[in-house]
Design a protein around this motif. Structure first.
Motif, PDB file in Angstrom:
ATOM      1  N   PHE A 114     -11.625 -27.090   7.923  1.00  0.00           N
ATOM      2  CA  PHE A 114     -12.370 -26.447   6.845  1.00  0.00           C
ATOM      3  C   PHE A 114     -12.242 -27.195   5.516  1.00  0.00           C
ATOM      4  O   PHE A 114     -13.064 -26.999   4.610  1.00  0.00           O
ATOM      5  N   ASP A 115     -11.236 -28.051   5.393  1.00  0.00           N
ATOM      6  CA  ASP A 115     -11.077 -28.848   4.176  1.00  0.00           C
ATOM      7  C   ASP A 115     -12.035 -30.038   4.140  1.00  0.00           C
ATOM      8  O   ASP A 115     -12.157 -30.707   3.106  1.00  0.00           O
ATOM      9  N   MET A 116     -12.708 -30.315   5.240  1.00  0.00           N
ATOM     10  CA  MET A 116     -13.684 -31.409   5.241  1.00  0.00           C
ATOM     11  C   MET A 116     -14.860 -31.045   4.336  1.00  0.00           C
ATOM     12  O   MET A 116     -15.092 -29.879   4.021  1.00  0.00           O
ATOM     13  N   SER A 117     -15.610 -32.042   3.956  1.00  0.00           N
ATOM     14  CA  SER A 117     -16.759 -31.813   3.086  1.00  0.00           C
ATOM     15  C   SER A 117     -17.848 -31.031   3.828  1.00  0.00           C
ATOM     16  O   SER A 117     -17.874 -30.990   5.068  1.00  0.00           O
ATOM     17  N   GLU A 118     -18.746 -30.420   3.059  1.00  0.00           N
ATOM     18  CA  GLU A 118     -19.870 -29.688   3.668  1.00  0.00           C
ATOM     19  C   GLU A 118     -20.691 -30.618   4.552  1.00  0.00           C
ATOM     20  O   GLU A 118     -21.146 -30.221   5.625  1.00  0.00           O
ATOM     21  N   GLU A 119     -20.873 -31.839   4.103  1.00  0.00           N
ATOM     22  CA  GLU A 119     -21.659 -32.796   4.878  1.00  0.00           C
ATOM     23  C   GLU A 119     -20.981 -33.106   6.215  1.00  0.00           C
ATOM     24  O   GLU A 119     -21.645 -33.185   7.256  1.00  0.00           O
TER      25      GLU A 119
END
Length: 345
Positions: free
Chosen positions: A98-103
Motif C-alpha cells: 500500500f506504500d507504493m505509488s498510485e501508479e
C-alpha cells in the motif's frame, strides 16, 4: 478512482470527510447495543490440543469448536504453529504494497471478479451508494497461485503465508466435520478442497477525521467456508452476537476465524455465518489480512444429506456453484445476509 490512503495523505481532509463517504444513521440494528462484556466471551481454540495425539484432548477441542460455531460463528485460534516471522513479514509486506505509488498499484487494478489480482477501494464503486473507507488487494492464491510482482519479496512472503493458512484451514475443517457427526474428511471431499479456492484479501483502513459517520466495511457475512484473519493488532472488527455488537480484540499471536455463508449452506443452518463489520478510527491505520477458504469454483454447494431431515430440519438453501455465488455477491452491495436470502428455499 483515488484510494483512501491517497485521499488522507493529500492534506485535503482536515476535520470532515467528503459526503459520498458518509453513512446515514440506521435504525435497522447497525446502531444496536455495543457490548464490551461479551468481548470476554469470544471462544478461544487451542490448535495444539485440537491436533493432539491424545484422543480425549482432541475430543474436548472438537466440542469447543462445535460450541464456537453454534453460538458465535467466530473464534480465535492460538498455538496454531504459524511462525511469528511469517506473520510479521506478511504485515510488513502488506504495508509495503500500500506504500507504493498510485501508479504502481494501478498496474494491479484488474477489471473482472475472477482476475487473478485486483486492487481498488470501497467494495464495488459502480454499485456502492456510499463509498467505504477502505482500500484493498485481492489475490487468488489457490488452486493457481498468483501474486503482485511488487514490492520486492512480496510474492514469496504471500506464497508462504497462504500455504500456512491453507494447512490451518484444512485441519479446522476436519474438526468441524467431526463436530457435526460427519466423517473427518467429509467437508474436504464434498467441497473438493484439494482444488478449492483460497482468496487472499488485504484491507487497509487509514485514519479518518470522522470515524463516527464512515464505515470500513458495513455489516455483512463472508462467502466461503472459513475466513482466517490476521491484523496489525489495531481494533476495529465487530461481530453481531445476540443482538449486540461485540468488539473483537485479537489476542497476541492469534488468528481470528469467521464462519462463512457456505458453511451455513453446507450445514443446513446448524452453523451460521457471522455478521460482522469493520470500523475505522481517527488515529491509526488498521490492516486486516484475510484468507477466504472455499470450495472449487464449479462445486455445487448444498447441505450435507446427513444434516437434512424433512420433518425436523428441512432443507434451507438451494444448491449453487461457488462461482455463481461469488457473482451474486459482487453484483450487489454488502448487506448482512442478502446473498443467502436469495437462495433460501
Amino acid at each position: 478512482m483515488t484510494s483512501i490512503k491517497k485521499l488522507v495523505e493529500s492534506g485535503y481532509l482536515s476535520s470532515f470527510v467528503p459526503p459520498r463517504y458518509v453513512f446515514q444513521t440506521s435504525d435497522d440494528g447497525d446502531q444496536c447495543v455495543f457490548s464490551e462484556e461479551e468481548e470476554q466471551k469470544i471462544p478461544i481454540i487451542d490448535f495444539s490440543i485440537l491436533t493432539s495425539s491424545n484422543p480425549d484432548q482432541r475430543s474436548k477441542a472438537i466440542q469447543d469448536i462445535a460450541s464456537a460455531c453454534l453460538e458465535w460463528g467466530i473464534f480465535m485460534v492460538i498455538n496454531h504453529g504459524v511462525p511469528e516471522t511469517v506473520r510479521e513479514d506478511m504485515v510488513k509486506g502488506s504495508t509495503g504494497f500500500f506504500d507504493m505509488s498510485e501508479e504502481e498499484k494501478r498496474e494491479f487494478a484488474g477489471n473482472n471478479l475472477f482476475d487473478p489480482i485486483r486492487c481498488g477501494t470501497s467494495f464495488n464503486v459502480k454499485l456502492d451508494k456510499v463509498l467505504l473507507w477502505r482500500d484493498y488487494l485481492k489475490v487468488h492464491v489457490h488452486p493457481h497461485f498468483a501474486a503482485p510482482h511488487k514490492p520486492a519479496g512480496f510474492s514469496e512472503t504471500l506464497q508462504e503465508y497462504t500455504e500456512r493458512t491453507r494447512a490451518l484451514a484444512r485441519e479446522l475443517l476436519k474438526a468441524i466435520s467431526k463436530s457435526l457427526g460427519l466423517e473427518e474428511n467429509y467437508i474436504i471431499k464434498a467441497m473438493e478442497i484439494d482444488r478449492g479456492s483460497e482468496l487472499f484479501v488485504l484491507n487497509l483502513y487509514p485514519p479518518c477525521p470522522q470515524p463516527e459517520v464512515t464505515m470500513g466495511l458495513p455489516p455483512h457475512t463472508d462467502h466461503g467456508l472459513l475466513t482466517i484473519l490476521l491484523t496489525n493488532e489495531v481494533r476495529g472488527l465487530q461481530v453481531q452476537h445476540n443482538g449486540k455488537w461485540v468488539p473483537i480484540n485479537p489476542l497476541p499471536n492469534a488468528f481470528i476465524v469467521i464462519t462463512g455463508d457456505h458453511m451455513e449452506i453446507l450445514t443446513n443452518g446448524i452453523y451460521k455465518s457471522a455478521i460482522h463489520k469493520a470500523m475505522v478510527n481517527n488515529k491509526t491505520t488498521r490492516i486486516s489480512i484475510g484468507t477466504a477458504h472455499g470450495p472449487a469454483l464449479d462445486t455445487v454447494v448444498k447441505a450435507a444429506p446427513e444434516l437434512v431431515d424433512s420433518e425436523n430440519r428441512p432443507l434451507l438453501y438451494r444448491g449453487i456453484t461457488y462461482r455463481e455465488y461469488l457473482k451474486l455477491q459482487q453484483a450487489n452491495t454488502l448487506d448482512r445476509k442478502f446473498c443467502l436470502q436469495q437462495i433460501r428455499i
